[in-house]
Design an enzyme around this catalytic site. Sequence first.
Site, PDB file in Angstrom:
ATOM      1  N   SER A  53       1.434  -9.540  -0.680  1.00 46.06           N
ATOM      2  CA  SER A  53       0.209  -8.473  -0.288  1.00 46.06           C
ATOM      3  C   SER A  53      -0.995  -9.143  -0.637  1.00 46.06           C
ATOM      4  CB  SER A  53       0.495  -7.271  -1.105  1.00 46.06           C
ATOM      5  OG  SER A  53      -0.337  -6.296  -0.497  1.00 46.06           O
ATOM      6  N   ARG A  54      -2.130  -8.438  -0.591  1.00 38.90           N
ATOM      7  CA  ARG A  54      -3.253  -8.993  -0.941  1.00 38.90           C
ATOM      8  C   ARG A  54      -3.517  -9.067  -2.512  1.00 38.90           C
ATOM      9  NH1 ARG A  54      -8.554  -6.024   1.374  1.00 38.90           N
ATOM     10  NH2 ARG A  54      -7.987  -4.473   0.273  1.00 38.90           N
ATOM     11  N   HIS A  70       5.278   4.037  19.417  1.00 46.22           N
ATOM     12  CA  HIS A  70       4.300   4.116  18.129  1.00 46.22           C
ATOM     13  C   HIS A  70       4.445   5.715  17.839  1.00 46.22           C
ATOM     14  CE1 HIS A  70       0.033   2.723  16.908  1.00 46.22           C
ATOM     15  NE2 HIS A  70       0.520   3.591  15.804  1.00 46.22           N
ATOM     16  N   ILE A  71       5.362   5.914  17.037  1.00 49.38           N
ATOM     17  CA  ILE A  71       5.598   7.431  16.654  1.00 49.38           C
ATOM     18  C   ILE A  71       5.504   7.412  15.072  1.00 49.38           C
ATOM     19  CG2 ILE A  71       6.770   8.268  18.807  1.00 49.38           C
ATOM     20  CD1 ILE A  71       9.396   7.565  17.449  1.00 49.38           C
ATOM     21  N   GLY A  72       5.173   6.269  14.453  1.00 48.09           N
ATOM     22  CA  GLY A  72       5.245   6.500  13.108  1.00 48.09           C
ATOM     23  C   GLY A  72       4.561   7.582  12.289  1.00 48.09           C
ATOM     24  N   GLY A 129       1.010  -1.121  -0.047  1.00 43.76           N
ATOM     25  CA  GLY A 129      -0.097   0.040   0.011  1.00 43.76           C
ATOM     26  C   GLY A 129       0.826   1.113  -0.001  1.00 43.76           C
ATOM     27  N   ARG A 130       0.122   2.335   0.671  1.00 47.54           N
ATOM     28  CA  ARG A 130       0.977   3.471   0.507  1.00 47.54           C
ATOM     29  C   ARG A 130       2.460   3.639   1.437  1.00 47.54           C
ATOM     30  NH1 ARG A 130      -4.861   5.131   1.194  1.00 47.54           N
ATOM     31  NH2 ARG A 130      -4.468   4.058   3.050  1.00 47.54           N
ATOM     32  N   ILE A 131       2.307   3.047   2.556  1.00 49.58           N
ATOM     33  CA  ILE A 131       3.554   3.224   3.227  1.00 49.58           C
ATOM     34  C   ILE A 131       4.586   2.190   2.796  1.00 49.58           C
ATOM     35  CG2 ILE A 131       4.403   3.102   5.794  1.00 49.58           C
ATOM     36  CD1 ILE A 131       1.621   3.811   6.750  1.00 49.58           C
ATOM     37  N   SER A 156       3.025  -1.601  11.497  1.00 47.03           N
ATOM     38  CA  SER A 156       1.731  -1.671  11.103  1.00 47.03           C
ATOM     39  C   SER A 156       0.872  -1.667  12.418  1.00 47.03           C
ATOM     40  CB  SER A 156       1.838  -2.788  10.184  1.00 47.03           C
ATOM     41  OG  SER A 156       1.723  -4.207  10.832  1.00 47.03           O
ATOM     42  N   ARG A 157       0.654  -2.821  12.671  1.00 48.94           N
ATOM     43  CA  ARG A 157      -0.216  -2.994  13.964  1.00 48.94           C
ATOM     44  C   ARG A 157       0.549  -4.021  14.991  1.00 48.94           C
ATOM     45  NH1 ARG A 157      -1.607   1.470  13.707  1.00 48.94           N
ATOM     46  NH2 ARG A 157      -3.849   2.137  13.497  1.00 48.94           N
ATOM     47  N   GLU A 181      -0.703  -2.361  23.346  1.00 45.79           N
ATOM     48  CA  GLU A 181      -0.270  -1.248  23.707  1.00 45.79           C
ATOM     49  C   GLU A 181      -0.928  -0.525  24.974  1.00 45.79           C
ATOM     50  OE1 GLU A 181       1.027  -0.088  19.086  1.00 45.79           O
ATOM     51  OE2 GLU A 181       0.231   1.711  20.435  1.00 45.79           O
TER      52      GLU A 181
HETATM   53  P1  NAP Z   1      -2.850   0.934   2.730  1.00 42.64           P
HETATM   54  O1  NAP Z   1      -2.459   1.881   1.625  1.00 42.64           O
HETATM   55  O2  NAP Z   1      -4.290   0.622   2.753  1.00 42.64           O
HETATM   56  O3  NAP Z   1      -2.070  -0.385   2.736  1.00 42.64           O
HETATM   57  C1  NAP Z   1      -2.208  -1.445   3.176  1.00 42.64           C
HETATM   58  C2  NAP Z   1      -1.816  -2.770   2.064  1.00 42.64           C
HETATM   59  O4  NAP Z   1      -2.045  -3.792   2.772  1.00 42.64           O
HETATM   60  C3  NAP Z   1      -2.640  -2.864   0.949  1.00 42.64           C
HETATM   61  O5  NAP Z   1      -1.769  -2.850  -0.280  1.00 42.64           O
HETATM   62  C4  NAP Z   1      -3.511  -3.971   1.199  1.00 42.64           C
HETATM   63  O6  NAP Z   1      -3.761  -4.548  -0.202  1.00 42.64           O
HETATM   64  C5  NAP Z   1      -2.528  -4.809   1.918  1.00 42.64           C
HETATM   65  N1  NAP Z   1      -3.559  -5.852   2.445  1.00 42.64           N
HETATM   66  C6  NAP Z   1      -4.657  -5.720   2.870  1.00 42.64           C
HETATM   67  N2  NAP Z   1      -4.932  -6.769   3.559  1.00 42.64           N
HETATM   68  C7  NAP Z   1      -4.067  -7.619   3.440  1.00 42.64           C
HETATM   69  C8  NAP Z   1      -3.747  -8.953   3.796  1.00 42.64           C
HETATM   70  N3  NAP Z   1      -4.793  -9.700   4.214  1.00 42.64           N
HETATM   71  N4  NAP Z   1      -2.565  -9.661   3.587  1.00 42.64           N
HETATM   72  C9  NAP Z   1      -1.725  -8.873   2.934  1.00 42.64           C
HETATM   73  N5  NAP Z   1      -1.883  -7.552   2.612  1.00 42.64           N
HETATM   74  C10 NAP Z   1      -3.087  -6.935   2.876  1.00 42.64           C
HETATM   75  O7  NAP Z   1      -2.646   1.680   4.041  1.00 42.64           O
HETATM   76  P2  NAP Z   1      -1.156   2.461   4.493  1.00 42.64           P
HETATM   77  O8  NAP Z   1      -1.494   3.759   4.622  1.00 42.64           O
HETATM   78  O9  NAP Z   1       0.084   1.901   3.783  1.00 42.64           O
HETATM   79  O10 NAP Z   1      -0.916   2.001   6.229  1.00 42.64           O
HETATM   80  C11 NAP Z   1      -0.905   0.586   6.408  1.00 42.64           C
HETATM   81  C12 NAP Z   1      -0.963   0.521   8.008  1.00 42.64           C
HETATM   82  O11 NAP Z   1       0.126   1.170   8.657  1.00 42.64           O
HETATM   83  C13 NAP Z   1      -2.380   0.907   8.638  1.00 42.64           C
HETATM   84  O12 NAP Z   1      -3.456   0.098   8.489  1.00 42.64           O
HETATM   85  C14 NAP Z   1      -1.833   1.263  10.106  1.00 42.64           C
HETATM   86  O13 NAP Z   1      -2.435  -0.093  10.773  1.00 42.64           O
HETATM   87  C15 NAP Z   1      -0.411   1.267   9.957  1.00 42.64           C
HETATM   88  N6  NAP Z   1       0.215   2.424  10.337  1.00 42.64           N
HETATM   89  C16 NAP Z   1       0.844   2.709  11.483  1.00 42.64           C
HETATM   90  C17 NAP Z   1       1.357   3.809  11.624  1.00 42.64           C
HETATM   91  C18 NAP Z   1       2.235   4.153  12.802  1.00 42.64           C
HETATM   92  O14 NAP Z   1       2.374   5.074  13.768  1.00 42.64           O
HETATM   93  N7  NAP Z   1       3.110   2.993  13.237  1.00 42.64           N
HETATM   94  C19 NAP Z   1       1.176   4.988  10.970  1.00 42.64           C
HETATM   95  C20 NAP Z   1       0.226   5.001   9.833  1.00 42.64           C
HETATM   96  C21 NAP Z   1      -0.204   3.615   9.426  1.00 42.64           C
HETATM   97  P3  NAP Z   1      -4.729  -3.986  -1.333  1.00 42.64           P
HETATM   98  O15 NAP Z   1      -3.622  -3.125  -2.106  1.00 42.64           O
HETATM   99  O16 NAP Z   1      -5.328  -5.090  -1.914  1.00 42.64           O
HETATM  100  O17 NAP Z   1      -5.724  -2.989  -0.800  1.00 42.64           O
HETATM  101  C1  GLV Z   2      -1.160   5.242  13.273  1.00 43.56           C
HETATM  102  O1  GLV Z   2      -0.842   4.131  13.790  1.00 43.56           O
HETATM  103  C2  GLV Z   2      -2.320   5.172  12.351  1.00 43.56           C
HETATM  104  O2  GLV Z   2      -3.051   4.343  12.173  1.00 43.56           O
HETATM  105  O3  GLV Z   2      -2.369   6.335  11.787  1.00 43.56           O
END
Ligand code: NAP
Ligand code: GLV
Length: 321
Positions: free
Chosen positions: A179-180, A287-289, A157-159, A239-240, A269
């Site tokens: 990935s999915r 958790h400072i992403g 995905g985005r990150i 991620s989580r 957490e």
């Molecule tokens: P995103 O753009 O939605 O990317 C998520 C990716 O995971 C997508 O490519 C998605 O596939 C894939 N996915 C979904 N279900 C899956 C599965 N069952 N198995 C394998 N891959 C799967 O989200 P993002 O913005 O990158 O953020 C990702 C995650 O990072 C968030 O959900 C959040 O939990 C975490 N996060 C953490 C922090 C932090 O502070 N540490 C900050 C921001 C986000 P598709 O392409 O098919 O949709």
């Molecule tokens: C942080 O973990 C977020 O999902 O924005």
Amino acid sequence: MRIYVTRAIPDAALRRIANALPAARLEVNPEDRTLSAVELREHARGADALVCTLADRIDRALLETLAPRLRVVATFAVGYENIDLEAARTLGVRVTHTPGVLTEATAEIAVALLMACARRIVEGDRLIRAGEFRGWKPLGALGHSVYGATVGVVGAGRIGRRVAETLRRGFGCDLLVYSRSRRPDWEEELGARFVDLDAMLEGADFVTLHCPLVDETRHLIDAAALARMKPTASLVNTSRGAVLDEVALVDALRRGEIAAAGLDVYEREPRLAEGLAELPNAVLLPHIGSATHQARNAMGRLCAEAVIAVLAGREPAHALV
Ligand code: NAP
Ligand code: GLV
């Protein structure tokens, strides 16, 4: 109208809401802590809009208490596993999140953790502070090079994309992706290879997790998955927490099944699995992403715009429901 904000968010976001909706009563939890479920229900009662965080549990029971008056939940996060979207949909409550604006900030932390694991940066810092630095030595604190390494990315995905770009373009890494959905742009632009989970775990020198927490990803990286990784490999999780079995990770790090882990998120957490904090080969962040001024201000702006839009009867951006 009443808008309740469960934690202090950047002032600019609160000012934006106050300016756009001058007649609304805007209340912010004055305490620097997450509210309990009971407190959240009491404070949010009578709200037309709720701005919450990833630590607030927005479940069916809460939504049933707050609907039909509650019209929107704007979460100050991109991840939304804490919100019952199906209940919100049935009850007619809109839900929005903050995708995109924290992508770079979180990717930076993932790459920072990866580097810290590879080059034992935190171990080195601790050694110096403990007064144990006796000068340069040929065989001291050897790590693993990131240049030219194979990086496994879970979640395209985005990150995940920003991390993959940084490591591919900046460090010439090969990319194995699980990935999915398959992403031809990753294949064409980054030379990424989409493989199954086992192939990724077995082939990678570094594994970095970027999928959401859903039923299919809970404990995706468990004891069996860790056992497939190279003993020289490091695992990074931004991620989580529950995507990883944290107890199994402690065991794997203790037994040297993998070299190191860099974590920004935890299963329970703010609690950590027993023994994790004592491990020298674990780099642990609170958790400072997304914790940059830029990202948090932008997240606040998105929450404010979502609340304003829904209360004005307009379609909000980044609606999940
Ligand atoms: P995103 O753009 O939605 O990317 C998520 C990716 O995971 C997508 O490519 C998605 O596939 C894939 N996915 C979904 N279900 C899956 C599965 N069952 N198995 C394998 N891959 C799967 O989200 P993002 O913005 O990158 O953020 C990702 C995650 O990072 C968030 O959900 C959040 O939990 C975490 N996060 C953490 C922090 C932090 O502070 N540490 C900050 C921001 C986000 P598709 O392409 O098919 O949709
Ligand atoms: C942080 O973990 C977020 O999902 O924005």
